[in-house]
Design a protein around this motif. Structure first.
Motif, PDB file in Angstrom:
ATOM      1  N   ALA A  90       7.923  26.069  17.381  1.00 14.06           N
ATOM      2  CA  ALA A  90       8.129  26.106  18.829  1.00 14.06           C
ATOM      3  C   ALA A  90       6.840  26.485  19.546  1.00 14.06           C
ATOM      4  O   ALA A  90       6.476  25.872  20.559  1.00 14.06           O
ATOM      5  CB  ALA A  90       9.246  27.083  19.178  1.00 14.06           C
ATOM      6  N   GLY A  93       4.310  23.613  18.977  1.00 12.07           N
ATOM      7  CA  GLY A  93       4.756  22.409  19.677  1.00 12.07           C
ATOM      8  C   GLY A  93       4.535  22.480  21.168  1.00 12.07           C
ATOM      9  O   GLY A  93       4.390  21.448  21.830  1.00 12.07           O
ATOM     10  N   SER A  94       4.512  23.674  21.711  1.00  7.28           N
ATOM     11  CA  SER A  94       4.253  23.782  23.147  1.00  7.28           C
ATOM     12  C   SER A  94       2.780  24.014  23.451  1.00  7.28           C
ATOM     13  O   SER A  94       2.319  23.693  24.541  1.00  7.28           O
ATOM     14  CB  SER A  94       5.110  24.891  23.753  1.00  7.28           C
ATOM     15  OG  SER A  94       4.819  26.119  23.138  1.00  7.28           O
ATOM     16  N   LEU A  95       2.024  24.558  22.517  1.00  7.05           N
ATOM     17  CA  LEU A  95       0.603  24.832  22.776  1.00  7.05           C
ATOM     18  C   LEU A  95      -0.318  23.673  22.414  1.00  7.05           C
ATOM     19  O   LEU A  95      -1.315  23.446  23.097  1.00  7.05           O
ATOM     20  CB  LEU A  95       0.153  26.076  22.011  1.00  7.05           C
ATOM     21  CG  LEU A  95       0.529  27.396  22.630  1.00  7.05           C
ATOM     22  CD1 LEU A  95       0.120  28.546  21.735  1.00  7.05           C
ATOM     23  CD2 LEU A  95      -0.098  27.547  23.995  1.00  7.05           C
ATOM     24  N   TYR A  98      -0.942  21.190  25.148  1.00  4.83           N
ATOM     25  CA  TYR A  98      -1.736  21.803  26.209  1.00  4.83           C
ATOM     26  C   TYR A  98      -3.225  21.735  25.874  1.00  4.83           C
ATOM     27  O   TYR A  98      -4.048  21.384  26.704  1.00  4.83           O
ATOM     28  CB  TYR A  98      -1.290  23.255  26.411  1.00  4.83           C
ATOM     29  CG  TYR A  98      -2.187  24.012  27.345  1.00  4.83           C
ATOM     30  CD1 TYR A  98      -2.077  23.825  28.712  1.00  4.83           C
ATOM     31  CD2 TYR A  98      -3.148  24.876  26.873  1.00  4.83           C
ATOM     32  CE1 TYR A  98      -2.902  24.496  29.582  1.00  4.83           C
ATOM     33  CE2 TYR A  98      -3.976  25.552  27.726  1.00  4.83           C
ATOM     34  CZ  TYR A  98      -3.851  25.364  29.087  1.00  4.83           C
ATOM     35  OH  TYR A  98      -4.672  26.025  29.935  1.00  4.83           O
ATOM     36  N   TYR A 112       2.135  30.605  30.479  1.00 12.34           N
ATOM     37  CA  TYR A 112       2.780  30.393  29.185  1.00 12.34           C
ATOM     38  C   TYR A 112       2.865  31.711  28.431  1.00 12.34           C
ATOM     39  O   TYR A 112       3.911  32.063  27.896  1.00 12.34           O
ATOM     40  CB  TYR A 112       2.017  29.350  28.370  1.00 12.34           C
ATOM     41  CG  TYR A 112       2.524  29.217  26.964  1.00 12.34           C
ATOM     42  CD1 TYR A 112       3.649  28.454  26.685  1.00 12.34           C
ATOM     43  CD2 TYR A 112       1.915  29.891  25.923  1.00 12.34           C
ATOM     44  CE1 TYR A 112       4.147  28.353  25.404  1.00 12.34           C
ATOM     45  CE2 TYR A 112       2.398  29.805  24.640  1.00 12.34           C
ATOM     46  CZ  TYR A 112       3.511  29.041  24.380  1.00 12.34           C
ATOM     47  OH  TYR A 112       3.997  28.948  23.115  1.00 12.34           O
TER      48      TYR A 112
END
Length: 117
Positions: A90, A93-95, A98, A112
């Motif tokens: 998680a 997958g979000s960083l 970016y 974030y």
């Protein structure tokens, strides 16, 4: 006539893993891609080389992660292993998207981290 289990016994985990890997990661995805992507191999050939290399690197890292997951589960247990792996997935997958941007926004990154904490 005797059944498979009577002659050979149940298949070990290693044999089922090989069957799963063959079908779930090679045969079925390739067959589905051939069905839904017109001129699949032409599309792959037209992709830039750096993108193909990046895909191979991410695939290798995914494979190493799968092996590490399989090796860690017997030592620390399934619940802790799944918790660690899903948490890392998680966060990554979000960083990762970016940081893949050309110009990451520092304010968005701070937001974030504030949301994460």
């Amino acid at each position: 006539m005797r059944s498979w289990n009577e002659v050979y016994g149940p298949l070990k985990w290693e044999a089922w893993w090989l069957v799963h890997s063959l079908f779930a990661m090679i045969i079925l995805p390739t067959a589905w891609a051939l069905i839904v992507v017109p001129d699949l191999f032409y599309s792959i050939a037209q992709a830039p080389v750096d993108i193909k290399i990046m895909a191979m690197i991410f695939g290798a890292v995914w494979g190493i992660g799968g092996i590490m997951f399989g090796k860690s589960a017997p030592y620390i247990g399934m619940s802790l292993t799944y918790g660690i792996v899903l948490g890392l997935c998680a966060a990554a997958g979000s960083l990762i998207p970016y940081f893949m941007k050309d110009d990451p926004n520092a304010a968005a990154l701070r937001m974030y981290w504030e949301a994460l904490l």
